[in-house]
Structures are given as C-alpha cells and as structure tokens.
Design an enzyme around this catalytic site. Structure first.
Site, PDB file in Angstrom:
ATOM      1  N   LYS A  53      61.701  30.872  89.004  1.00  8.36           N
ATOM      2  CA  LYS A  53      60.993  32.032  89.002  1.00  8.36           C
ATOM      3  C   LYS A  53      60.874  32.808  87.680  1.00  8.36           C
ATOM      4  O   LYS A  53      59.839  33.521  87.315  1.00  8.36           O
ATOM      5  CB  LYS A  53      61.276  33.051  90.169  1.00  8.36           C
ATOM      6  CG  LYS A  53      61.087  32.448  91.580  1.00  8.36           C
ATOM      7  CD  LYS A  53      61.644  32.930  92.755  1.00  8.36           C
ATOM      8  CE  LYS A  53      61.466  32.179  94.058  1.00  8.36           C
ATOM      9  NZ  LYS A  53      62.030  32.588  95.051  1.00  8.36           N
ATOM     10  N   GLN A  97      66.053  36.874  97.054  1.00  4.54           N
ATOM     11  CA  GLN A  97      66.227  35.375  97.336  1.00  4.54           C
ATOM     12  C   GLN A  97      67.134  35.289  98.547  1.00  4.54           C
ATOM     13  O   GLN A  97      68.148  35.849  98.592  1.00  4.54           O
ATOM     14  CB  GLN A  97      66.869  34.841  95.968  1.00  4.54           C
ATOM     15  CG  GLN A  97      67.039  33.213  96.261  1.00  4.54           C
ATOM     16  CD  GLN A  97      65.561  32.354  96.243  1.00  4.54           C
ATOM     17  OE1 GLN A  97      64.595  32.858  95.418  1.00  4.54           O
ATOM     18  NE2 GLN A  97      65.248  31.727  97.136  1.00  4.54           N
ATOM     19  N   ASP A 120      56.654  38.410  98.665  1.00  7.05           N
ATOM     20  CA  ASP A 120      56.987  37.231  99.647  1.00  7.05           C
ATOM     21  C   ASP A 120      56.084  37.321 100.739  1.00  7.05           C
ATOM     22  O   ASP A 120      56.013  36.367 101.503  1.00  7.05           O
ATOM     23  CB  ASP A 120      58.437  37.220  99.721  1.00  7.05           C
ATOM     24  CG  ASP A 120      59.026  36.223  98.853  1.00  7.05           C
ATOM     25  OD1 ASP A 120      58.777  35.235  98.376  1.00  7.05           O
ATOM     26  OD2 ASP A 120      60.471  36.532  98.838  1.00  7.05           O
TER      27      ASP A 120
END
Ligand code: NAP
Length: 287
Positions: A53, A97, A120
């Site tokens: 990322k 994460q 997300d």
C-alpha cells in the site's frame, strides 16, 4: 476452448495512470492526498500488505503516513491514535490493517474511524450506505471485481451470480453490488448444501473462500465467468480458490492468481483515498 484471462494487473496499471493525473491536478491546486496506515504487531503477511500500500501511494504521489505499533498496544492507545488522525486535517484516509493481534477489538477500531476517512469502507455507516445503494466508498475487493467485470464487458443484469463466501469484507458486499446491478444472486458458505449444483448454475461465479483449488471444473458451467478472490500460500506459491488449470478449459473468462483480483483491490484503495481527499476538500467526486 481456453478461457479469456481477465488481467487485473494490466487494468490496475491503466487505472493507476488515470488516477495519478487526478492526484497531480489536485497537487497543482495545492491539495495534497495523505493516507494514514496503522499496523499493529508483526504479522508477516500484514507487513507485506502494508508495504504494498505504501508503494502504491508513492507511485501515485500520495503521502502514506505509517504508524507501526507493538503487538501489546492497548485498545485505548489505539483508539486515541485513531481519534488524533480523525481530527488531523492533513490526513485524508485512515486504514487499520487487519487482523489485529488478539486482545484488540477490530470492530471497535473500525467504528472509531471517521466514516469520511474510512477508505476500506468497513465502518457500519458506510456498510449501511452500500446496502441502500448510495455510497462514496466501496470495499476495495468487491469494487475491484466490479471494475474488472465492467472493463471486460461482462453483463450482470439478469445473470445468475453465485458468491461463495460471506465475509463482511468480500462475500457480503460482493453479493450486494451484483444485486444492485440486477444480477440474481445466491450466496454460499460452509453450511451450504448442494454447493456443486448451485455453483454449476452460475453465469458469474465469485469465489472468496480461502481454500486452495477448492472450486473444481465439475462445479463450473460451460462458458461461466469465474472470479477467484482467494489468495492461498501453497509450497511458497500463491494459488487461488479455483483449480485454474481445469476450470480455464471450461469458463469463458477467468481471473488468474496472482495478477487478477489482488492488483485491482490495491488500485481501489488508492481511488478511495483520492475520493476521501476530494470529499474533504469539497471537490465533489473526482473518480
Ligand atoms: P473469510 O472471512 O475466512 O471467509 C471465508 C468464507 O468462505 C466464509 O464465509 C466461509 O463460510 C466460506 N467457506 C469456508 N469453507 C467453505 C466451504 N468448504 N464451502 C463453502 N464455503 C466455505 O475470508 P475472506 O476474508 O472473505 O477471504 C477469502 C479469501 O480471499 C482468502 O483466501 C483471502 O486471502 C482472499 N482475499 C483476497 C483479497 C485480494 O485482494 N485478492 C482480498 C481479501 C481476501 P462460513 O461463513 O460459513 O464460515
């Protein structure tokens, strides 16, 4: 007949080039884009995902701000960090994460993220928007799959769609997006009876299970479009949930692993980050 390969890697490169132009244009106006990435603990797979990322951000001219915390981080300290990032106007997107080390509650962390910075799209408010069909952010993997289907001209309307897997991050939102596009959707899971017969009815079969080569050729209808979300490590190699060799002789189109869904998932995260920035700068929706 061999199936057409749905090349997620090539499509992601094309989409990233377009997105970079948007980021460059924003920078010209003095508007920077910044993604805060929180990584708790030292899970090696999570470390690789976060590094990817950060690499994507660097490629596009997006600032990535890493927050690496030890595995024994306390819940309240994690929530304090999220709160700081929520308030920081120079941070446009926040990503934590997953999975988190045991003892930390991922649901509470997700719910603490400002929905406008929730790149997300896991926050319950954003999940609700997706259910209703009015949203800014879509979860990266299902959105990446939709982009591939669209790019390859796969019609969804009226088609029998079968999604194997019902996780909150892949299976459920995937089913919802196919439904919104007028697919007739069946969702299967580990308690499903007659899985083979159900899969065999699918015009579009999406597999998000997490079991290597679980979907065999006898589970696939001739001419089906097969999307393999699975990422399984077998003897040091990546392999999907679909028996690619056998199924590609039967499907009309299929995603490879690696090089299919994965790169598009990464690309959508970048799009969501740019979208978050644009919303915060009140620019409307650039992508
Ligand atoms: P997950 O949370 O473990 O969910 C797996 C789903 O598969 C569950 O709904 C489970 O059913 C179902 N399942 C398990 N065994 C089954 C069986 N024998 N028959 C039918 N269904 C079965 O996994 P996930 O997070 O959705 O991820 C799925 C896979 O996609 C993993 O390999 C993951 O690494 C990969 N992934 C890839 C990307 C990417 O960018 N390419 C992104 C995310 C995930 P129950 O609900 O009944 O347990």
């Amino acid at each position: 007949m061999m199936a057409q390969i749905i090349d997620g890697k090539a499509l992601s490169l094309q989409k990233k080039q377009e997105l970079k132009k948007t980021v460059d244009a924003m920078r010209q106006k003095g508007l920077t884009v910044c993604l805060a990435v929180i990584l708790v603990g030292d899970d090696p797979a999570s470390g690789v995902y976060v590094a990817n990322k950060e690499k994507d951000c660097a490629e596009l001219g997006i600032e990535s701000r890493p927050y690496r915390l030890p595995a024994d981080t306390k819940m309240e300290d994690l929530l304090t960090l999220v709160d700081q990032l929520n308030r920081d106007p120079s941070v446009n997107g926040i990503l934590c994460q997953l999975p988190l080390p045991s003892g930390l509650n991922a649901d509470r962390v997700i719910a603490a993220i400002d929905p406008r910075k929730d790149v997300d799209a896991f926050h319950p408010e954003n999940v609700g928007h997706i259910m209703i069909g009015r949203y800014h952010f879509l979860p990266c993997t299902p959105a990446g799959v939709m982009k591939m289907l669209d790019h390859y001209g796969v019609e969804i309307r009226g088609k029998r769609c079968v999604v194997v897997g019902r996780s909150n991050i892949v299976g459920k939102p995937m089913a919802m997006l196919l439904l919104q596009r007028d697919g007739t959707v069946t969702v299967c899971h580990s308690k499903t009876k007659g899985l083979t017969e159900i899969c065999r009815e699918a015009d579009i079969l999406v597999c998000a299970i997490g079991r290597p080569r679980f979907i065999t050729a006898d589970m696939v209808k001739d001419g089906a479009v097969v999307i393999d979300v699975g990422m399984n490590r077998v003897n040091g190699h990546w392999c999907g949930d679909v028996d690619f060799e056998a199924v590609s002789g039967k499907a009309s189109a299929i995603t490879p692993v690696p090089g299919g869904v994965g790169p598009m998932t990464r690309e959508v995260l970048m799009e969501n980050t740019v979208m978050a920035a644009a919303l915060q700068y009140d620019m409307g929706e650039p992508v």
